[in-house]
Design a protein around this motif. Structure first.
Motif, short mmCIF file in Angstrom:
data_model
loop_
_atom_site.label_atom_id
_atom_site.label_comp_id
_atom_site.label_asym_id
_atom_site.label_seq_id
_atom_site.Cartn_x
_atom_site.Cartn_y
_atom_site.Cartn_z
N GLY A 126 -3.34 19.82 22.96
CA GLY A 126 -3.62 18.79 22.02
C GLY A 126 -2.93 17.56 21.91
N GLU A 127 -1.85 17.37 23.02
CA GLU A 127 -0.95 16.27 22.91
C GLU A 127 -1.77 14.97 23.32
N ALA A 128 -1.44 13.78 22.79
CA ALA A 128 -2.22 12.66 22.93
C ALA A 128 -1.43 11.67 24.06
N SER A 129 -2.10 11.07 24.98
CA SER A 129 -1.34 10.18 26.04
C SER A 129 -1.59 8.71 25.69
N GLY A 130 -2.14 8.16 24.71
CA GLY A 130 -2.31 7.08 24.10
C GLY A 130 -1.12 6.65 23.27
N GLU A 131 -0.87 5.26 22.96
CA GLU A 131 0.10 4.71 22.18
C GLU A 131 -0.28 4.96 20.57
N TRP A 132 0.63 5.46 19.74
CA TRP A 132 0.51 5.72 18.51
C TRP A 132 0.95 4.50 17.56
N LYS A 133 0.29 4.19 16.48
CA LYS A 133 0.63 2.93 15.69
C LYS A 133 0.59 3.21 14.25
N VAL A 134 1.21 2.98 13.52
CA VAL A 134 1.14 3.06 12.04
C VAL A 134 0.08 2.03 11.79
N VAL A 135 -0.75 2.75 10.95
CA VAL A 135 -2.09 1.84 10.44
C VAL A 135 -1.59 1.04 9.10
N PHE A 136 -1.47 -0.30 9.49
CA PHE A 136 -0.84 -1.19 8.18
C PHE A 136 -1.98 -1.46 7.35
N THR A 137 -1.73 -1.23 6.14
CA THR A 137 -2.57 -1.56 4.98
C THR A 137 -1.54 -2.16 3.86
N SER A 138 -2.01 -2.77 2.77
CA SER A 138 -1.24 -3.32 1.57
C SER A 138 -1.00 -1.87 0.82
N PRO A 139 -1.92 -1.05 0.69
CA PRO A 139 -1.48 -0.12 -0.08
C PRO A 139 -0.66 0.99 0.29
N MET A 140 -0.29 0.81 1.51
CA MET A 140 0.59 1.67 2.20
C MET A 140 2.05 1.16 1.78
N ILE A 141 2.11 -0.07 1.48
CA ILE A 141 3.70 -0.21 1.29
C ILE A 141 3.72 -0.13 -0.50
N HIS A 142 2.76 -0.03 -1.03
CA HIS A 142 2.85 0.27 -2.57
C HIS A 142 1.35 0.61 -2.89
N GLU A 197 -0.51 0.36 -5.50
CA GLU A 197 -1.20 -0.62 -6.46
C GLU A 197 -1.62 -1.82 -5.51
N LEU A 198 -1.02 -2.10 -4.48
CA LEU A 198 -1.21 -3.29 -3.76
C LEU A 198 -2.72 -3.48 -3.13
N GLN A 199 -3.11 -4.50 -3.31
CA GLN A 199 -4.44 -4.97 -2.64
C GLN A 199 -4.13 -6.00 -1.66
N PRO A 200 -5.15 -6.44 -0.64
CA PRO A 200 -4.79 -7.31 0.39
C PRO A 200 -4.54 -8.86 -0.61
N GLY A 201 -3.81 -9.57 -0.20
CA GLY A 201 -3.40 -10.80 -0.86
C GLY A 201 -2.73 -10.75 -2.15
N GLN A 202 -2.22 -9.48 -2.21
CA GLN A 202 -1.01 -9.34 -3.07
C GLN A 202 0.51 -9.00 -2.77
N THR A 203 1.46 -8.97 -3.51
CA THR A 203 2.63 -8.38 -3.19
C THR A 203 3.56 -7.82 -4.35
N LEU A 204 4.63 -7.51 -3.96
CA LEU A 204 5.50 -6.99 -5.19
C LEU A 204 6.38 -7.94 -5.43
N ALA A 205 6.56 -8.16 -6.96
CA ALA A 205 7.59 -9.26 -7.10
C ALA A 205 8.28 -8.87 -8.58
N LEU A 206 9.17 -9.65 -9.20
CA LEU A 206 9.83 -9.30 -10.17
C LEU A 206 9.44 -10.33 -11.57
N LYS A 207 9.44 -10.03 -12.66
CA LYS A 207 9.09 -10.80 -13.68
C LYS A 207 10.19 -10.72 -14.65
N GLY A 208 10.50 -11.77 -15.25
CA GLY A 208 11.54 -11.92 -16.00
C GLY A 208 11.21 -11.14 -17.23
N GLY A 209 12.37 -10.20 -18.04
CA GLY A 209 12.00 -10.06 -19.12
C GLY A 209 12.27 -10.94 -20.39
#
Length: 567
Positions: A159-175, A177-189
């Motif tokens: 079952g071993e694969a000979s092709g290159e493995w890549k991490v599938v990048f999406t915004s929700p993978m980083i967090h 709650e994220l959607q494309p066009g969004q980021t994580l940030a801080l808001k002053g309290g």
């Protein structure tokens, strides 16, 4: 955000000890990074019965999470299927949050389909102002090309694969709650306080007030940055983790709660009436320009206007002052025994060791001209030829009575001028007319005029509550010398180069200046005018960068400023 369970690093995702032993040993990669370090842990290579494809898929994910924990966004992005997008979002998140420590704990992966595996992981960051924040996410790793080794070698059971493995990048993978066009940030309290004028109203002077980051709520320039702790509530203030729109910076969703803290306002000495008069005086001025106004009785800065914004040239700029420095040179000459009525030759040219000095437009004065005349008409050649009356330290010493070159505690960043000891005859000749190595800010030159008005140096102040100890001039301005300086500056208005102010009320006193800079031929010039009102507590300086002549160009701006004040 609902608090997430942070699994014990020795037992990812709450696995029992017996099962944990079967999974093998965790491999930890510790990487020094910036102000802290990152830790990435994942199930080791010796996991019994792990599918070979899962083991292969785990390698690029290990490298990706390792680089993320080390705050190396571009290195992490190389292991994904869309490196540019991954690098951009990771850079945004790391720049906004500035974590001092990042720990990423990975769990056991599973094969989702042929050439595709999924892994859970938990991110924990120590974020200044927000404390420890944590979330769980999942990453897909996919074989992007090639055939399975079993299909090409007959070893389909592997079952071993000979092709290159890549991490599938999406915004929700980083967090999640994220959607494309969004980021994580801080808001002053809490509530951020305002920078105020002398009346207690919000200060309307953007170059002084500065800016606040719309996402983090942190001051990034000007007084907002200098007094960020005061305005925001200091260490009591905490910030919340938010999902933010990357284009506008607007917070979309709050993920953690911030403690509320009330900031305290910062009150300045700016008089809104004087500030507005100065700002309107620069309307229509195309040059980079600044106007500073001071109360001579106490040094309070009543106006500081910069056009355009950005650099606070009014308080921090470093320029050759040109002939407005002749106020200081005149103080040195008068202290040495010269009197306003003494004869003073003003030829077109003066030569010093092969260097030619000349008057603006090569004017000359009649043979019976006096020192009062050469000052009022700003005769360069007289001052250059009078250098023999001065020692190498006289200009430096005279400038000390005006506070130049001291360390001023104003409540904001300032440039406080410099008048070095002369190191050659040419250096002294140029210094007498505010050239060579002599430098000043508009604030310094406004303070020179204020010192003549009050008779003693009063250190300028912008934020009184922040001033711990005002700078005191090491020498006093001689009383008789000061009286003569007042006469000379008034004559400059009534019969000299500051005639643009002649018909204005308030008995203005002034000195013009045209300061050469750069190496162009003919030289380019800054336009200066400094002065004070004889009938009120107001001293001022006008600077037009690369703006021409002091009398012809800075003079009308100064006149508009005084007219706007009503005298």
């Amino acid at each position: 955000m609902t608090p997430t369970h942070i699994p014990d690093r020795s037992a990812p995702y709450g696995r029992p000890r017996r099962e944990r032993r079967l999974l093998g040993i965790f491999v930890s990669l510790l990487v020094l990074a910036g102000g802290g370090y990152g830790v990435y842990s994942l199930v080791g290579d010796d996991v019994p019965d792990e599918d070979p494809q899962v083991a292969s898929a785990r390698k690029p994910l290990t490298a990706f999470l390792d680089a993320w924990a080390a705050k190396e966004a571009r290195r992490a992005a190389r292991y994904t299927d869309t490196p540019d997008g991954a690098a951009s979002l990771l850079t945004s998140v790391l720049t906004n949050l500035k974590p001092t420590r990042t720990t990423i704990v990975g769990g056991r992966g599973r094969l989702e389909a042929e050439g595709e595996a999924e892994f859970p992981f938990t991110v924990t960051m120590a974020v200044p102002g927000a404390g420890k924040v944590s979330w769980e996410s999942r990453a897909r790793v996919k074989q992007t090309s090639g055939e399975t080794a079993g299909e090409t070698s007959g070893k389909q059971s592997s079952g071993e694969a000979s092709g290159e493995w890549k991490v599938v990048f999406t915004s929700p993978m980083i967090h999640p709650e994220l959607q494309p066009g969004q980021t994580l940030a801080l808001k002053g309290g809490g509530s951020r306080a305002k920078v105020l004028d002398s009346n207690g109203d919000p200060l309307l002077a953007s170059s002084l007030v500065g800016t606040v980051d719309p996402v983090s709520g942190k001051g990034t320039s000007g007084l907002e940055a200098r007094y960020d702790d005061v305005l925001s509530g200091g260490r009591k203030a905490s910030r919340s983790l938010v999902v933010a729109d990357r284009r506008s910076g607007r917070a979309i969703k709050e993920l953690t709660r911030a403690e509320k803290a009330e900031g305290r306002p910062v009150r300045t000495t700016i008089d809104p009436r004087v500030q507005e008069a100065a700002a309107k005086a620069l309307d229509g001025v195309d040059d980079k320009a600044a106007i500073v106004a001071i109360d001579p009785s106490n040094g309070h800065i009543r106006a500081a206007v910069n056009r355009p914004g950005g650099l606070n040239r009014a308080l921090e700029g470093r320029y050759p002052p040109g002939s407005v420095f002749k106020v200081v040179t005149a103080a040195a000459l008068l202290k040495g025994g010269l009197r306003p009525e003494d004869r003073a030759a003003c030829p077109k040219f003066a030569r010093v060791d092969g260097q030619r000095f000349e008057n603006q437009d090569q004017f000359e004065l009649p043979a019976d001209a006096t020192f009062a005349d050469v000052f009022a008409h700003s005769c360069n050649t007289y001052f250059v030829n009078a250098r023999g009356r001065l020692s190498d330290t006289d200009l430096r010493d005279a400038s000390r009575a005006f506070g130049i070159g001291g360390r001023w505690d104003v409540g904001t960043t300032t440039y406080d001028g410099g008048v070095p000891v002369n190191n050659s005859d040419n250096d002294k000749a140029a210094a007498t007319i505010g050239q060579a190595r002599v430098q000043a800010s508009p604030l310094v030159m406004a303070s020179v005029a204020a010192t003549v008005k009050s008779g003693a140096f009063q250190q300028p102040v912008l934020v009184p509550d922040a001033v711990k100890k005002k700078y005191e001039a090491p020498v006093a301005l001689d009383t008789e010398v000061n009286a003569h300086l007042r006469e000379l500056m008034r004559a400059t208005v009534t019969s000299g180069s500051a005639r643009a102010l002649k018909d204005l009320p308030g008995r203005p006193h002034a000195k013009t200046g045209t300061a050469e800079f750069g190496t162009a031929k003919p030289p380019r010039t800054h336009a200066w005018m400094i002065g004070y009102q004889g009938d009120s507590d107001l001293a001022w300086a006008v600077l037009l960068e690369d703006g021409g002549s002091g009398g012809a160009d800075a003079g009308p701006v100064a006149a508009r400023f005084l007219r706007n004040l009503g005298g």
